[in-house]
Scaffold this active site. Structure first.
Site, mmCIF file in Angstrom:
data_model
loop_
_atom_site.group_PDB
_atom_site.id
_atom_site.type_symbol
_atom_site.label_atom_id
_atom_site.label_comp_id
_atom_site.label_asym_id
_atom_site.label_seq_id
_atom_site.Cartn_x
_atom_site.Cartn_y
_atom_site.Cartn_z
ATOM 1 C CE LYS A 20 -3.846 1.709 2.902
ATOM 2 N NZ LYS A 20 -4.567 1.402 4.172
ATOM 3 C CB SER A 73 -7.874 2.506 3.086
ATOM 4 O OG SER A 73 -7.089 2.097 4.189
ATOM 5 C CB SER A 130 -7.866 -0.455 6.276
ATOM 6 O OG SER A 130 -8.708 0.620 6.597
#
Length: 586
Positions: free
Chosen positions: A148, A227, A251
């Site tokens: 990420k 996310s 997330s």
């Protein structure tokens, strides 16, 4: 022309400030330019991909050569064995995953940073080491990973999907850290031999102003989740051998569930978050944690065990000095493992607030039946209510009013994407919580943890071996997949962050529109339960993965991972038996 020649000339026009749209477009183009020309897909192929209902189960393979498909189908332990035996080189492995990641990015618009060139260089160094020493550099030698876009890697930017962070170090210019700074975990991965090949999209529902909205490869009418949705999509389509996301309220866990992959969200203090970009960086009472995403429990275990072998607590004072503990693992094949001595599982069908959608209910029944058939003891799990965690989580996670997010948006003038509009007032951030109010909610969290611990230990009175439940199983979310704007309840995962419990997500089945229908006798548990169930449409969710989460005690990742493998093995046997019965009756 010298200076004197310019006397009396009109002043030069100042360079026009670029719009956020122009900056984002240039960023996208710069990333595409990093893809080798021979890997570039035609516009017609990209257009065809976006028309597909799903991209898993063959579409990406059809874009690649046989050797690339073979390598990228292997799990991390198998890749290591191939390189250890000399059957494959690190260059071959890294090239295959980079080629696949390049195809995935072009058809999904998933990568914020492409680092193929540096990855090839590192793979060449690893092969040279292997040739000279006849051994691997470390337990992750040559294994490609993606992350990420919060983790700093030399040579790559970190934008966290903020347009205003492009070309800066966390929104600041002239720091001297741009493109040369690295997060602690990246240093650990390099020492272990792992090879970062790029960084992927982030934000709520993985929707941002640089890449747009990221859809699920299982059903492109559904969100990838967020996310860490970018990493979940990368794993679902096998663009890297494993990935790293971050989690403060599901997330990592929710995108893993929505994309049919495995994940580990550890307790805080097991994996380093030192020098990682983040929102709310000063909020350390319920901190963001780094989580591992992959296609098997075995890979999750390999990565965590490898990271702990670097003794990260020597560099990061917030990592607990807790090496990997083999003694904590449960071995179901030990000679004394009888039905009476097998560990017990807690089992939560619902939390008394929101009922899971029919496919998640079916997945839970499959897991329950599989464990029952395997002779494990199951105890109904009725802990302190998730309503209590609901009153705690958001206040702590967003108690600062999200001022730093607002400021990051103002750097470029980009608007907040629809999915985070609720974080702000119409014209600015919300008022931060006062310190006394913040302390009150922290005390409430402490009391909630104490009550939960008391309940957990009390389960020893109901188990066959007189020991407390080792782990419990619950939904990850009430839904299989996520329809945009149709997500109403996150407390199945939020509660694990409030309690700092580690969790493993296990994919179980997929939505079948002909089977997974709402029971006509359904009675909602609450107002939000009714809203959630009314939003369910079996046709819209068709093909989406349905998963469960296995939740362990704080800092109990070793036991949790071994128990999660038990669930995986039991499910495999259960499905094999059911398939055999179906063939007999056909």
């Amino acid at each position: 022309m010298d200076y004197d020649d310019c006397l009396g000339c009109p002043p030069a026009e100042p360079e026009a400030k670029k719009s956020w749209q122009e900056i984002a477009a240039e960023k996208r183009q710069a990333d595409l330019a990093k893809i080798p020309l021979e890997w570039v897909l035609s516009p017609s192929v990209v257009a065809e991909a976006r028309k597909q209902q799903k991209l898993v189960d063959g579409f990406v393979d059809g874009l690649l050569d046989e050797e690339t498909c073979y390598i990228t189908a292997l799990d991390a332990p198998d890749l290591l064995q191939q390189m250890r035996s000399g059957s494959k080189t690190a260059v071959q492995v890294v090239t295959a995953f980079c080629k696949r990641a390049a195809a995935i990015h072009q058809i999904t618009r998933n990568m914020l940073e492409i680092g193929f060139e540096a990855a090839f260089e590192r793979a060449t160094e690893l092969d040279s080491f292997f040739q000279a020493n006849k051994r691997l550099v470390g337990p992750l030698h040559g294994i490609p990973l993606t992350l990420k876009d919060q983790f700093h890697i030399k040579g790559l930017e970190t934008s966290m999907a903020f347009v205003g962070w492009i070309g800066t170090f966390e929104g600041k210019r002239g720091t001297g850290k741009e493109k040369i700074f690295e997060s602690e975990i990246i240093k650990e991965f390099r020492a272990l031999g792992a090879v970062p090949i790029g960084k992927v999209g982030t934000s709520a529902e993985t929707s941002n102003n640089i890449l747009g909205y990221l859809w699920s490869p299982h059903n492109q009418s559904l969100s990838s989740g967020g996310s860490s949705g970018g990493e979940a999509v990368m794993q679902a389509l096998r663009g890297s051998a494993f990935g790293i996301g971050t989690d403060i309220g599901g997330s990592v866990s929710m995108p893993a569930a929505f994309n049919g992959i495995f994940s580990l969200k550890p307790s805080s203090g097991r994996i380093s978050m030192k020098d990682v970009a983040n929102t709310g960086p000063g909020q350390l009472i319920m901190p963001t944690v780094a989580g591992i995403m992959g296609v098997s429990v075995t890979t999750l275990q390999l990565v965590l065990r490898s990271l702990l072998s670097t003794e990260p607590w020597l560099q990061d004072p917030y990592v607990i000095p807790l090496p990997w503990r083999e003694a904590e693992e449960y071995n179901p094949n030990s000679g004394d493992a009888t039905n009476e001595t097998k560990p017990s599982f807690g089992f939560m069908d619902n939390d008394g607030v929101v009922t899971p959608h029919p496919p998640v209910q079916r997945g839970l029944r499959m897991v329950r039946d599989a464990l029952n058939e395997a002779g494990f003891n199951l105890l109904d799990w009725n802990p302190p209510s998730n309503r209590e965690s609901e009153a705690i989580h958001g206040v702590i996670a967003r108690g600062d009013g999200c001022l730093d997010v607002w400021d990051a948006l103002q750097l470029s003038g980009e608007p907040e994407v629809h999915e985070i509009e609720g974080l702000f007032e119409p014209h600015g951030p919300r008022m931060p919580l006062s310190l006394p109010d913040y302390q009150d909610v922290v005390v409430r969290m402490r009391d909630y943890r104490n009550k939960y611990q008391t309940y957990w230990m009390s389960t020893a009175e109901k188990t066959t071996d007189g020991q407390p439940v080792e782990v419990f199983i619950s939904p990850v979310t009430p839904s299989a997949g996520l329809l945009p704007d149709k997500f109403f309840y996150a407390e199945y995962t939020n509660s694990t962050n409030v309690l700092d419990f580690p969790t493993v997500v296990i994919p179980v089945t997929t939505v079948d529109k002909d089977i997974d229908k709402v029971d006509p006798c359904f009675k909602p548990l609450s107002d939000i339960d009714k809203i959630n169930m009314d939003a369910y449409d079996p046709s819209a969710y068709h093909g989406a993965p349905a998963a469960v989460q296995v939740v362990g005690r704080r800092l109990g990742e070793e036991k949790l991972l071994s128990m999660a493998q038990i669930v995986v093995d039991a499910l495999k046997r259960y499905k094999t038996r059911r398939q055999g019965k179906c063939r007999l009756h056909s």
